[in-house]
Motif scaffolding. Sequence first.
Motif, PDB file in Angstrom:
ATOM      1  N   UNK A  95       5.142 -19.700  -9.383  1.00 36.11           N
ATOM      2  CA  UNK A  95       4.843 -18.397 -10.111  1.00 36.11           C
ATOM      3  C   UNK A  95       3.542 -17.812  -9.599  1.00 36.11           C
ATOM      4  N   UNK A  96       2.243 -17.655 -10.226  1.00 40.09           N
ATOM      5  CA  UNK A  96       1.120 -17.251  -9.927  1.00 40.09           C
ATOM      6  C   UNK A  96       0.240 -17.966  -9.306  1.00 40.09           C
ATOM      7  N   UNK A  97       0.746 -19.224  -8.893  1.00 37.02           N
ATOM      8  CA  UNK A  97      -0.002 -20.362  -8.139  1.00 37.02           C
ATOM      9  C   UNK A  97       0.257 -20.272  -6.629  1.00 37.02           C
ATOM     10  N   UNK A  98      -0.602 -20.220  -5.987  1.00 32.04           N
ATOM     11  CA  UNK A  98      -0.642 -20.371  -4.452  1.00 32.04           C
ATOM     12  C   UNK A  98      -0.889 -21.808  -4.219  1.00 32.04           C
TER      13      UNK A  98
ATOM     14  N   UNK B 101       6.177 -13.380 -20.764  1.00 31.86           N
ATOM     15  CA  UNK B 101       4.748 -13.572 -20.230  1.00 31.86           C
ATOM     16  C   UNK B 101       4.589 -15.163 -20.288  1.00 31.86           C
ATOM     17  N   UNK B 102       5.344 -16.100 -20.916  1.00 41.13           N
ATOM     18  CA  UNK B 102       5.236 -17.417 -20.679  1.00 41.13           C
ATOM     19  C   UNK B 102       5.415 -17.948 -19.388  1.00 41.13           C
ATOM     20  N   UNK B 103       4.362 -18.558 -18.845  1.00 35.83           N
ATOM     21  CA  UNK B 103       4.630 -18.957 -17.598  1.00 35.83           C
ATOM     22  C   UNK B 103       5.564 -20.138 -17.192  1.00 35.83           C
ATOM     23  N   UNK B 104       5.609 -21.199 -18.346  1.00 36.28           N
ATOM     24  CA  UNK B 104       6.395 -21.973 -18.463  1.00 36.28           C
ATOM     25  C   UNK B 104       7.872 -21.881 -18.363  1.00 36.28           C
ATOM     26  N   UNK B 105       8.119 -20.551 -19.017  1.00 39.17           N
ATOM     27  CA  UNK B 105       9.525 -20.355 -18.854  1.00 39.17           C
ATOM     28  C   UNK B 105       9.952 -19.175 -17.849  1.00 39.17           C
ATOM     29  N   UNK B 106       8.812 -18.270 -17.505  1.00 41.66           N
ATOM     30  CA  UNK B 106       9.039 -17.149 -16.523  1.00 41.66           C
ATOM     31  C   UNK B 106       8.119 -16.982 -15.499  1.00 41.66           C
ATOM     32  N   UNK B 107       7.966 -18.091 -14.741  1.00 40.00           N
ATOM     33  CA  UNK B 107       6.725 -18.240 -13.806  1.00 40.00           C
ATOM     34  C   UNK B 107       6.872 -17.035 -13.064  1.00 40.00           C
ATOM     35  N   UNK B 108       5.748 -16.493 -12.946  1.00 42.36           N
ATOM     36  CA  UNK B 108       5.633 -15.288 -11.923  1.00 42.36           C
ATOM     37  C   UNK B 108       5.574 -13.812 -12.398  1.00 42.36           C
ATOM     38  N   UNK B 109       6.299 -13.911 -13.792  1.00 43.89           N
ATOM     39  CA  UNK B 109       6.323 -12.529 -14.450  1.00 43.89           C
ATOM     40  C   UNK B 109       5.035 -12.115 -14.894  1.00 43.89           C
ATOM     41  N   UNK B 110       4.692 -10.902 -14.905  1.00 42.04           N
ATOM     42  CA  UNK B 110       3.415 -10.228 -15.171  1.00 42.04           C
ATOM     43  C   UNK B 110       3.709  -9.081 -15.737  1.00 42.04           C
TER      44      UNK B 110
ATOM     45  N   UNK C  50      -3.970  -8.818 -13.104  1.00 35.61           N
ATOM     46  CA  UNK C  50      -3.680 -10.099 -12.672  1.00 35.61           C
ATOM     47  C   UNK C  50      -2.349  -9.791 -11.298  1.00 35.61           C
ATOM     48  N   UNK C  51      -2.550 -10.618 -10.516  1.00 33.31           N
ATOM     49  CA  UNK C  51      -1.511 -10.433  -9.320  1.00 33.31           C
ATOM     50  C   UNK C  51      -0.243 -11.335 -10.109  1.00 33.31           C
ATOM     51  N   UNK C  52       0.952 -10.811  -9.890  1.00 37.15           N
ATOM     52  CA  UNK C  52       2.024 -11.269 -10.291  1.00 37.15           C
ATOM     53  C   UNK C  52       2.720 -12.212  -9.245  1.00 37.15           C
ATOM     54  N   UNK C  53       3.827 -12.874  -9.681  1.00 38.56           N
ATOM     55  CA  UNK C  53       4.433 -13.787  -8.742  1.00 38.56           C
ATOM     56  C   UNK C  53       4.743 -13.416  -7.315  1.00 38.56           C
ATOM     57  N   UNK C  54       5.380 -12.048  -7.254  1.00 37.80           N
ATOM     58  CA  UNK C  54       5.442 -11.283  -5.843  1.00 37.80           C
ATOM     59  C   UNK C  54       4.521 -11.113  -5.118  1.00 37.80           C
ATOM     60  N   UNK C  55       3.426 -10.769  -5.687  1.00 37.60           N
ATOM     61  CA  UNK C  55       2.089 -10.597  -4.966  1.00 37.60           C
ATOM     62  C   UNK C  55       1.608 -12.043  -4.287  1.00 37.60           C
ATOM     63  N   UNK C  56       1.484 -13.268  -5.105  1.00 40.39           N
ATOM     64  CA  UNK C  56       1.303 -14.390  -4.659  1.00 40.39           C
ATOM     65  C   UNK C  56       2.133 -14.991  -3.579  1.00 40.39           C
ATOM     66  N   UNK C  57       3.644 -14.655  -3.523  1.00 37.92           N
ATOM     67  CA  UNK C  57       4.385 -14.949  -2.428  1.00 37.92           C
ATOM     68  C   UNK C  57       4.082 -14.177  -1.112  1.00 37.92           C
ATOM     69  N   UNK C  58       3.888 -12.868  -1.478  1.00 36.11           N
ATOM     70  CA  UNK C  58       3.543 -12.128  -0.323  1.00 36.11           C
ATOM     71  C   UNK C  58       2.150 -12.462   0.418  1.00 36.11           C
TER      72      UNK C  58
END
Length: 244
Positions: free
Chosen positions: A48-51, A143-152, A1-9
């Motif tokens: 996070x992992x959302x574009x 890995x909780x996206x509500x607390x650490x959005x973007x962490x994979x 699964x793409x992580x936050x930096x991949x989505x920002x990229x």
Amino acid sequence: MPEGPSILFLKNKLQRYKGKMVSQASGYGEMDKSKIENIKLLDIDTYGKNLLFVFQDFFVGVHLGLFGSMLVNKRKKVNASFALHFASDEINFYVAKTKLYEGKPSDHFNFKTDILKSEFDPEFIIKELQTNHADEMIGDVLMDQKLFAGVGNIIRIETLYHAKIHPESIVKAIPEKKLIFLLKMVVDYGEEFLSLLKTDGVKEAAIIYGKKICPKDKSELIIEEMGKVKRKTYVCKKCQKLYQ
């Protein structure tokens, strides 16, 4: 699964479409696309992992999940799940989940929890950890996206190693100074991850993710699924302390 930096990229690659007119949206996804017709794309953002594709009074969130992908001005042989069409360009998403939100992104997402946002608030996260997640394993909470959005999984494994914390450590047993340092590592490594994407060197540069031997003491790594998240985890039992 793409992580936050991949989505920002991906977001950074799409900036030329900001302010352009979208002629229509298409794709086999169930989301209603009728509002996306001859409308200006005001902004492209991430959480996070959302574009996020931002229009007047609403926006569309795209999540690539485990197997999703994006192509610009190219198509696969299969149909896109979601696509945005411009005058002479198109952005195609495959095996992606989409959702239309009314309002603006800040109405729905807490940017204090996004590790790649300037709004990321370590003090807020520490308080949440100690108040609402004290009895949980730190490897799960990361890995909780509500607390650490973007962490994979890669960010989780690498930052816990940098901070010398075993992923099965219980949050309330971890010294606050260690938690503060861990959060700094999460942000710093997220930025490093983003930079490494330019040369596709994330996995090559990883210290223990995908490896078998600890680079520091040369001992064999523990490699197994841990915690409730059940993701493959790499741990050095000599370098990473277990807080219980």
